[in-house]
Design a protein around this motif. Sequence first.
Motif, PDB file in Angstrom:
ATOM      1  N   ASP A  34       0.819  -1.211   0.000  1.00 21.68           N
ATOM      2  CA  ASP A  34       0.000   0.000   0.000  1.00 21.68           C
ATOM      3  C   ASP A  34       0.852   1.261   0.000  1.00 21.68           C
ATOM      4  O   ASP A  34       0.584   2.207  -0.743  1.00 21.68           O
ATOM      5  CB  ASP A  34      -0.945   0.016   1.205  1.00 21.68           C
ATOM      6  CG  ASP A  34      -2.027  -1.038   1.098  1.00 21.68           C
ATOM      7  OD1 ASP A  34      -2.311  -1.479  -0.048  1.00 21.68           O
ATOM      8  OD2 ASP A  34      -2.576  -1.431   2.137  1.00 21.68           O
ATOM      9  N   GLY A  35       1.878   1.298   0.821  1.00 22.16           N
ATOM     10  CA  GLY A  35       2.750   2.463   0.875  1.00 22.16           C
ATOM     11  C   GLY A  35       3.469   2.698  -0.434  1.00 22.16           C
ATOM     12  O   GLY A  35       3.643   3.829  -0.875  1.00 22.16           O
ATOM     13  N   LEU A  36       3.896   1.611  -1.067  1.00 25.96           N
ATOM     14  CA  LEU A  36       4.575   1.754  -2.360  1.00 25.96           C
ATOM     15  C   LEU A  36       3.615   2.253  -3.429  1.00 25.96           C
ATOM     16  O   LEU A  36       3.995   3.062  -4.289  1.00 25.96           O
ATOM     17  CB  LEU A  36       5.171   0.412  -2.775  1.00 25.96           C
ATOM     18  CG  LEU A  36       6.276  -0.126  -1.862  1.00 25.96           C
ATOM     19  CD1 LEU A  36       6.692  -1.521  -2.304  1.00 25.96           C
ATOM     20  CD2 LEU A  36       7.465   0.812  -1.862  1.00 25.96           C
ATOM     21  N   LEU A  37       2.367   1.800  -3.400  1.00 27.99           N
ATOM     22  CA  LEU A  37       1.387   2.258  -4.379  1.00 27.99           C
ATOM     23  C   LEU A  37       1.058   3.731  -4.181  1.00 27.99           C
ATOM     24  O   LEU A  37       0.904   4.474  -5.151  1.00 27.99           O
ATOM     25  CB  LEU A  37       0.116   1.410  -4.287  1.00 27.99           C
ATOM     26  CG  LEU A  37       0.260  -0.042  -4.738  1.00 27.99           C
ATOM     27  CD1 LEU A  37      -1.026  -0.814  -4.478  1.00 27.99           C
ATOM     28  CD2 LEU A  37       0.648  -0.113  -6.202  1.00 27.99           C
ATOM     29  N   VAL A  38       0.963   4.168  -2.938  1.00 25.57           N
ATOM     30  CA  VAL A  38       0.700   5.575  -2.652  1.00 25.57           C
ATOM     31  C   VAL A  38       1.862   6.428  -3.142  1.00 25.57           C
ATOM     32  O   VAL A  38       1.666   7.464  -3.779  1.00 25.57           O
ATOM     33  CB  VAL A  38       0.449   5.788  -1.144  1.00 25.57           C
ATOM     34  CG1 VAL A  38       0.459   7.254  -0.788  1.00 25.57           C
ATOM     35  CG2 VAL A  38      -0.858   5.147  -0.733  1.00 25.57           C
ATOM     36  N   GLU A  39       3.079   5.991  -2.876  1.00 29.52           N
ATOM     37  CA  GLU A  39       4.258   6.734  -3.316  1.00 29.52           C
ATOM     38  C   GLU A  39       4.323   6.805  -4.842  1.00 29.52           C
ATOM     39  O   GLU A  39       4.642   7.843  -5.418  1.00 29.52           O
ATOM     40  CB  GLU A  39       5.521   6.086  -2.771  1.00 29.52           C
ATOM     41  CG  GLU A  39       6.796   6.769  -3.167  1.00 29.52           C
ATOM     42  CD  GLU A  39       6.901   8.175  -2.626  1.00 29.52           C
ATOM     43  OE1 GLU A  39       7.563   9.006  -3.288  1.00 29.52           O
ATOM     44  OE2 GLU A  39       6.330   8.461  -1.564  1.00 29.52           O
ATOM     45  N   GLN A  40       4.001   5.712  -5.512  1.00 29.31           N
ATOM     46  CA  GLN A  40       4.011   5.705  -6.974  1.00 29.31           C
ATOM     47  C   GLN A  40       2.960   6.658  -7.526  1.00 29.31           C
ATOM     48  O   GLN A  40       3.227   7.406  -8.468  1.00 29.31           O
ATOM     49  CB  GLN A  40       3.767   4.300  -7.491  1.00 29.31           C
ATOM     50  CG  GLN A  40       3.809   4.202  -8.999  1.00 29.31           C
ATOM     51  CD  GLN A  40       3.507   2.801  -9.481  1.00 29.31           C
ATOM     52  OE1 GLN A  40       2.979   1.985  -8.745  1.00 29.31           O
ATOM     53  NE2 GLN A  40       3.839   2.525 -10.725  1.00 29.31           N
ATOM     54  N   ALA A  41       1.772   6.663  -6.943  1.00 29.90           N
ATOM     55  CA  ALA A  41       0.710   7.561  -7.407  1.00 29.90           C
ATOM     56  C   ALA A  41       1.109   9.016  -7.203  1.00 29.90           C
ATOM     57  O   ALA A  41       0.878   9.862  -8.075  1.00 29.90           O
ATOM     58  CB  ALA A  41      -0.588   7.257  -6.671  1.00 29.90           C
ATOM     59  N   ARG A  42       1.723   9.338  -6.075  1.00 28.15           N
ATOM     60  CA  ARG A  42       2.164  10.714  -5.824  1.00 28.15           C
ATOM     61  C   ARG A  42       3.266  11.131  -6.768  1.00 28.15           C
ATOM     62  O   ARG A  42       3.311  12.269  -7.237  1.00 28.15           O
ATOM     63  CB  ARG A  42       2.614  10.863  -4.374  1.00 28.15           C
ATOM     64  CG  ARG A  42       1.470  10.840  -3.406  1.00 28.15           C
ATOM     65  CD  ARG A  42       1.938  11.031  -2.003  1.00 28.15           C
ATOM     66  NE  ARG A  42       0.802  10.983  -1.089  1.00 28.15           N
ATOM     67  CZ  ARG A  42       0.902  10.914   0.213  1.00 28.15           C
ATOM     68  NH1 ARG A  42       2.110  10.899   0.773  1.00 28.15           N
ATOM     69  NH2 ARG A  42      -0.164  10.868   0.973  1.00 28.15           N
ATOM     70  N   ARG A  43       4.173  10.203  -7.066  1.00 26.07           N
ATOM     71  CA  ARG A  43       5.262  10.515  -7.993  1.00 26.07           C
ATOM     72  C   ARG A  43       4.719  10.777  -9.389  1.00 26.07           C
ATOM     73  O   ARG A  43       5.127  11.733 -10.064  1.00 26.07           O
ATOM     74  CB  ARG A  43       6.266   9.366  -8.005  1.00 26.07           C
ATOM     75  CG  ARG A  43       7.494   9.641  -8.820  1.00 26.07           C
ATOM     76  CD  ARG A  43       8.564   8.555  -8.657  1.00 26.07           C
ATOM     77  NE  ARG A  43       8.073   7.216  -8.475  1.00 26.07           N
ATOM     78  CZ  ARG A  43       7.713   6.394  -9.486  1.00 26.07           C
ATOM     79  NH1 ARG A  43       7.820   6.799 -10.720  1.00 26.07           N
ATOM     80  NH2 ARG A  43       7.283   5.173  -9.232  1.00 26.07           N
ATOM     81  N   LEU A  44       3.762   9.960  -9.834  1.00 28.47           N
ATOM     82  CA  LEU A  44       3.169  10.175 -11.151  1.00 28.47           C
ATOM     83  C   LEU A  44       2.364  11.471 -11.199  1.00 28.47           C
ATOM     84  O   LEU A  44       2.398  12.195 -12.202  1.00 28.47           O
ATOM     85  CB  LEU A  44       2.277   8.991 -11.518  1.00 28.47           C
ATOM     86  CG  LEU A  44       3.014   7.698 -11.844  1.00 28.47           C
ATOM     87  CD1 LEU A  44       2.027   6.553 -12.017  1.00 28.47           C
ATOM     88  CD2 LEU A  44       3.873   7.860 -13.067  1.00 28.47           C
ATOM     89  N   GLN A  45       1.659  11.802 -10.106  1.00 28.47           N
ATOM     90  CA  GLN A  45       0.906  13.055 -10.061  1.00 28.47           C
ATOM     91  C   GLN A  45       1.843  14.252 -10.109  1.00 28.47           C
ATOM     92  O   GLN A  45       1.578  15.244 -10.785  1.00 28.47           O
ATOM     93  CB  GLN A  45       0.038  13.113  -8.803  1.00 28.47           C
ATOM     94  CG  GLN A  45      -0.813  14.357  -8.707  1.00 28.47           C
ATOM     95  CD  GLN A  45      -1.832  14.439  -9.816  1.00 28.47           C
ATOM     96  OE1 GLN A  45      -2.483  13.449 -10.132  1.00 28.47           O
ATOM     97  NE2 GLN A  45      -1.981  15.608 -10.414  1.00 28.47           N
ATOM     98  N   ALA A  46       2.974  14.170  -9.400  1.00 29.43           N
ATOM     99  CA  ALA A  46       3.946  15.258  -9.430  1.00 29.43           C
ATOM    100  C   ALA A  46       4.523  15.422 -10.833  1.00 29.43           C
ATOM    101  O   ALA A  46       4.713  16.543 -11.308  1.00 29.43           O
ATOM    102  CB  ALA A  46       5.063  14.988  -8.425  1.00 29.43           C
TER     103      ALA A  46
END
Length: 71
Positions: A34-46
Amino acid sequence: MIELGVLFGLLAAAVLALIFVLLRRGNGSTENADGLLVEQARRLQAHNDRVSYNAASVRSSSPTTTDHYRP
């Protein structure tokens, strides 16, 4: 003079407590994805935000051109 010693003692205790907390946390990996998916989503949004809101797309010109709207 005693007050200064108490102040430095409290500061040293706070520093030691912070060091202890940081060392205790460690750099362990996450237990689930879950933490990795959240980080990936934030990185893609940035990344998308950087592409969408850069100078060329916002002003339709590069940042090195002159400002034609200046009086």
